[in-house]
Design an enzyme around this catalytic site. Structure first.
Site, PDB file in Angstrom:
ATOM      1  N   PRO A 159       0.820  -1.219   0.000  1.00  0.00           N
ATOM      2  CA  PRO A 159       0.000   0.000   0.000  1.00  0.00           C
ATOM      3  C   PRO A 159       0.847   1.259   0.000  1.00  0.00           C
ATOM      4  CG  PRO A 159      -0.995  -1.612   1.434  1.00  0.00           C
ATOM      5  CD  PRO A 159       0.311  -2.210   0.961  1.00  0.00           C
ATOM      6  N   CYS A 160       0.425   2.227  -0.821  1.00  0.00           N
ATOM      7  CA  CYS A 160       1.298   3.351  -1.132  1.00  0.00           C
ATOM      8  C   CYS A 160       0.766   4.693  -0.669  1.00  0.00           C
ATOM      9  CB  CYS A 160       1.511   3.414  -2.642  1.00  0.00           C
ATOM     10  SG  CYS A 160      -0.044   3.472  -3.580  1.00  0.00           S
TER      11      CYS A 160
END
Length: 353
Positions: A84-85
């Site tokens: 997840p960014c």
């Protein structure tokens, strides 16, 4: 088993879909979001591998990943994933420190644990910026110290047959015993007039029902309800136009400042038929969040249209409510781009045998 692959932080499975098409045998996928895992489980036509609603920390304990897939250290061919960014996003407001940033480092620890022949990590360009560069440096140091040569490139999905302007960082790591020459990322295939456009992929879809119900044949193809003000904004725009083309009376107070100063210049915008779409985000279901208006119809694009612009199969079904589905689609790696990068990894491997 040839070309075995684990897909970590797998979401709805866009990376798995593309890698499977490239010739990999996905044996396991995990994500801590139960809705995304359920999406993979209900798409039996496309996924035959084991999926688990698990946190990465569970798989880092006592070689749990290797025990789960039944392989010894060094036997896995490819460890892939898109941690997840959101913590690296340049649009995020708040402190630079974000717990989600550590997931990139934990992906590096999985590489160290499993020692696959190759690894593939995807993330946002913010990984190269102020918020992410320290994490990236630590990640690259970890994989280098455990015997990998990493290669990094920013790829734009529109250059590879995806009808969408989407830049993402890809890191390919090669275990040093297989590193015989430089790895080259795939060459751009669809530049300029060769790009796949919005018209090419959704231009022939039937209109969704006017009453807001789902299309009787096409899943996730229903129009979103727009307020009277947003409908007026949409009707004031031509294809390809955005917030800067709206008359002052239709602008929210916060948008009356120059787009160059506040960014988000495509808020309240329409897509253009003969161009690629803007980046499909996790909130593309909302007309107010970007240039997500249909080119000619007075509505936002549907969830199905967003999925098609991300190159998911037209019969792919998503689990969850409207917000859940939009999030899964927007966070996914476009399967077509994943396939092209996957084929390049296999091409490299076969060339050094």
């Amino acid at each position: 088993m040839k070309y075995t692959c684990v897909d970590g932080f797998s979401g709805a499975g866009g990376l798995s879909l593309g890698l499977d098409r490239a010739g990999f045998r996905v044996v396991f996928g995990f994500d801590n979001d139960p809705t995304s895992i359920n999406t993979q489980r209900i798409n039996k036509k496309y996924f035959g591998h084991v999926t688990a609603n698990m946190d990465v920390n569970d798989l880092l304990r006592k070689d749990a990943l290797l025990r789960t897939i039944g392989l010894r250290r060094g036997e896995l061919f490819l460890l892939a994933g898109g941690p997840p960014c959101q913590g690296f996003s340049v649009q995020r407001i708040g402190k630079d420190a974000d717990e989600r940033n550590r997931l990139v480092l934990k992906f590096g620890l999985l590489v160290k644990q499993a020692r696959p022949k190759f690894f593939l990590m995807e993330n946002v360009p913010g990984l190269l910026g102020m918020r992410g560069k320290g994490v990236l440096k630590s990640f690259l140091s970890t994989v280098h110290d455990c015997g990998y040569t990493p290669y990094l490139e920013v790829l734009n999905a529109e250059d590879y047959g995806v009808p969408q302007r989407r830049k993402r960082v890809f890191v390919v790591g090669i275990r040093n015993d297989l590193h015989k020459r430089k790895f080259e990322f795939p060459e751009a295939k669809t530049l300029g007039k060769n790009r796949v456009t919005v018209r090419d992929v959704i231009g022939k879809l039937p209109r969704p029902p006017e009453d807001g119900t789902e299309h009787t044949v096409i899943r996730h193809h229903r129009r979103d309800r727009l307020s009277r003000l947003n409908l007026a904004r949409l009707r004031a725009l031509k294809p390809g136009q955005g917030r800067e083309h709206l008359p002052l009376r239709l602008l929210a107070d916060c948008h009356r400042v120059s787009a160059d100063r506040i960014g988000h210049r495509n808020v309240y915008g329409r897509m253009a038929w003969n161009d690629v779409a803007p980046t499909i985000t996790a909130r593309f279901d909302s007309f107010t969040r970007g240039q997500f208006g249909h080119p000619v119809q007075d509505r936002s694009i549907t969830l199905r249209e967003g999925a098609i612009l991300q190159t998911f199969p037209r019969d792919f079904v998503f689990s969850g409510n409207k917000v859940d589905v939009a999030r899964q689609i927007g966070n996914a790696v476009p399967p077509r781009l994943a396939e092209i990068v996957g084929r390049q990894i296999l091409r490299y491997y076969k060339s050094v045998l």
